[in-house]
Design a protein around this motif. Structure first.
Motif, PDB file in Angstrom:
ATOM      1  N   CYS A  66    -129.775 -27.446 -36.392  1.00 30.05           N
ATOM      2  CA  CYS A  66    -128.382 -27.024 -36.200  1.00 30.05           C
ATOM      3  C   CYS A  66    -127.414 -27.992 -36.880  1.00 30.05           C
ATOM      4  CB  CYS A  66    -128.058 -26.943 -34.710  1.00 30.05           C
ATOM      5  SG  CYS A  66    -128.908 -25.621 -33.825  1.00 30.05           S
TER       6      CYS A  66
ATOM      7  N   SER B 192    -124.492 -29.593 -27.173  1.00 28.04           N
ATOM      8  CA  SER B 192    -125.951 -29.738 -27.311  1.00 28.04           C
ATOM      9  C   SER B 192    -126.709 -29.609 -25.986  1.00 28.04           C
ATOM     10  CB  SER B 192    -126.290 -31.062 -28.000  1.00 28.04           C
ATOM     11  OG  SER B 192    -125.851 -32.177 -27.247  1.00 28.04           O
TER      12      SER B 192
ATOM     13  N   THR C  34    -125.525 -27.006 -40.402  1.00 24.43           N
ATOM     14  CA  THR C  34    -124.063 -26.985 -40.327  1.00 24.43           C
ATOM     15  C   THR C  34    -123.446 -27.770 -41.479  1.00 24.43           C
ATOM     16  OG1 THR C  34    -123.977 -26.741 -37.925  1.00 24.43           O
ATOM     17  CG2 THR C  34    -122.064 -27.739 -38.979  1.00 24.43           C
TER      18      THR C  34
ATOM     19  N   LYS D 213    -134.409 -27.414 -31.695  1.00 22.82           N
ATOM     20  CA  LYS D 213    -133.772 -26.968 -32.937  1.00 22.82           C
ATOM     21  C   LYS D 213    -132.437 -27.669 -33.193  1.00 22.82           C
ATOM     22  CE  LYS D 213    -135.898 -22.383 -33.065  1.00 22.82           C
ATOM     23  NZ  LYS D 213    -135.649 -20.918 -33.175  1.00 22.82           N
TER      24      LYS D 213
ATOM     25  N   SER E 178    -129.461 -21.517 -31.052  1.00 24.72           N
ATOM     26  CA  SER E 178    -129.279 -22.373 -32.233  1.00 24.72           C
ATOM     27  C   SER E 178    -128.359 -21.723 -33.266  1.00 24.72           C
ATOM     28  CB  SER E 178    -130.635 -22.693 -32.861  1.00 24.72           C
ATOM     29  OG  SER E 178    -131.324 -21.508 -33.209  1.00 24.72           O
ATOM     30  N   ARG E 179    -128.457 -20.414 -33.402  1.00 22.32           N
ATOM     31  CA  ARG E 179    -127.617 -19.701 -34.376  1.00 22.32           C
ATOM     32  C   ARG E 179    -126.144 -19.813 -33.985  1.00 22.32           C
ATOM     33  NH1 ARG E 179    -126.674 -13.871 -34.892  1.00 22.32           N
ATOM     34  NH2 ARG E 179    -126.373 -13.284 -37.067  1.00 22.32           N
TER      35      ARG E 179
ATOM     36  N   LEU F 273    -127.635 -26.056 -25.413  1.00 24.10           N
ATOM     37  CA  LEU F 273    -128.492 -25.401 -26.396  1.00 24.10           C
ATOM     38  C   LEU F 273    -129.805 -24.997 -25.737  1.00 24.10           C
ATOM     39  CD1 LEU F 273    -129.071 -24.598 -29.365  1.00 24.10           C
ATOM     40  CD2 LEU F 273    -129.943 -26.935 -29.710  1.00 24.10           C
TER      41      LEU F 273
ATOM     42  N   LEU G 159    -124.782 -22.110 -32.125  1.00 21.63           N
ATOM     43  CA  LEU G 159    -124.328 -23.499 -32.233  1.00 21.63           C
ATOM     44  C   LEU G 159    -123.979 -23.846 -33.674  1.00 21.63           C
ATOM     45  CD1 LEU G 159    -123.740 -26.161 -30.873  1.00 21.63           C
ATOM     46  CD2 LEU G 159    -126.144 -26.796 -31.138  1.00 21.63           C
ATOM     47  N   ILE G 160    -124.754 -23.349 -34.621  1.00 19.24           N
ATOM     48  CA  ILE G 160    -124.444 -23.577 -36.040  1.00 19.24           C
ATOM     49  C   ILE G 160    -123.094 -22.958 -36.387  1.00 19.24           C
ATOM     50  CG2 ILE G 160    -125.106 -23.004 -38.409  1.00 19.24           C
ATOM     51  CD1 ILE G 160    -128.033 -23.161 -37.469  1.00 19.24           C
TER      52      ILE G 160
END
Length: 363
Positions: free
Chosen positions: A217, A205, A221, A213, A11-12, A208, A14-15
């Motif tokens: 995200c 996604s 963002t 989460k 998730s980190r 992910l 992806l952000i």
């Protein structure tokens, strides 16, 4: 390229990937675009511009709950059929290619004007696109690590602009709410190019690891991007005033002049060098999206061939922008078409997915 093990992200990452795809060259000229109609209330228009990625992100959140393991390319073929869905995916590829070329051209212009005027446009574009191609070739997981590192550079550079409070004047922000609501809303159109890029979540996604989460995200963002853009527009108006902003090509780049470091004669150049790294990261992200989309259409074509084709297309198209004024003139038209297509494409897919059974409901 579509190997889940190579593309899996947390998730980190992806952000940071999403923020890294949105925040790039458009941030440097956002005040220029918004003050035209909103004046000193441009910071309001900067916030309202987030409605575009917020709408798309919320739609995708709904779609991803029903089809967590499918990206937008898969759903396009599921909703429209293989032929029409593939054609629409090709239009999506053209959208990503346009963004790649615009960012590449803008980065080249920064070097020609501010950092390396002795170089030629062709040489710079070849270097940028070649390195961007190599970076994007490493797949999403490696790209996520790169975006994570550069995210912290983004925050540091943004925070440094606080020194402008010493040199600016609060009167540049007054009177507040002088612009009419109509003009503020109209000026948000100028922020479309700066706010595009949320579509990387539509591709990433399914990769992910923590599916639960995804909502965090998306909204984190958008919150981060709003914060950066609000700050850039606000501090630039505070430092320069709305009359001086149009006189600079990249108005935000003048704010670092307020930073005084004894051993550094021109901090603005340092700021632009590091922000060029941020823009390069955005270029790599859009290059990845272009290649990922085209590879999905031509599954049997070797990945290296896909990247070579995109390199040639990007180089040719990037040269067509000529200079920064021409690039922005083209962007002012294409960004609207880009946004309309992105909104319509995602909305129709979400509507059809609403009518269909989700992957979790199918036997």
């Amino acid at each position: 390229m579509n190997n889940p093990s190579n593309n899996s992200v947390d998730s980190r990452q992806l952000i940071f990937l999403s923020v890294g795809t949105i925040v790039g060259i458009g941030a440097l000229s956002l005040p220029n675009d918004l003050v035209k109609k909103s004046g000193q209330d441009a910071w309001i228009a900067g916030i309202l511009g987030a409605v575009f990625p917020l709408y798309l992100g919320t739609l995708w959140l709904f779609v991803a709950k029903k089809y967590p393991d499918k990206n937008i390319l898969d759903l396009s073929k599921l909703c429209f059929g293989k032929i029409l869905g593939t054609f629409l995916n090709f239009l999506l590829f053209l959208m990503f290619l346009y963004r790649t070329t615009s960012v590449a051209s803008g980065l080249c212009n920064i070097f020609l004007i501010s950092l390396a005027s002795y170089q030629t446009q062709l040489k710079l574009l070849i270097v940028f696109l070649l390195i961007g191609s190599i970076t994007a070739y490493k797949d999403l997981r490696i790209l996520g690590r790169l975006n994570t590192l550069i995210f912290f550079i983004t925050i540091i550079l943004s925070s440094i602009l606080v020194f402008a409070f010493k040199e600016g004047n609060y009167r540049n922000l007054l009177p507040v709410f002088q612009a009419s609501p109509v003009n503020i809303i109209k000026s948000t159109k100028e922020s479309l190019f700066a706010y595009n890029g949320i579509e990387i979540i539509f591709i990433a996604s399914p990769f992910l690891v923590e599916k639960d989460k995804l909502a965090g995200c998306i909204y984190k963002t958008i919150f981060i991007v709003i914060g950066i853009y609000f700050w850039f527009v606000f501090i630039t108006i505070y430092f320069l005033g709305i009359d001086l902003i149009p006189k600079y090509v990249w108005s935000v780049s003048t704010v670092p002049k307020a930073v005084v470091i004894p051993v550094v004669s021109n901090f603005r150049l340092i700021f632009m060098m590091f922000w060029s790294v941020i823009i390069f990261k955005t270029l790599s992200n859009f290059y990845f999206l272009s290649a990922f989309t085209l590879k999905d259409i031509f599954k049997k074509v070797n990945k290296k061939i896909i990247f070579i084709v995109i390199f040639i297309l990007s180089l040719y198209l990037s040269l067509q922008y000529k200079d920064e004024i021409t690039r922005r003139s083209i962007n002012s038209r294409l960004a609207v078409i880009d946004a309309i297509f992105s909104v319509a494409y995602t909305t129709v897919i979400a509507f059809i997915c609403h009518l269909k059974k989700g992957a979790n409901d199918e036997s």
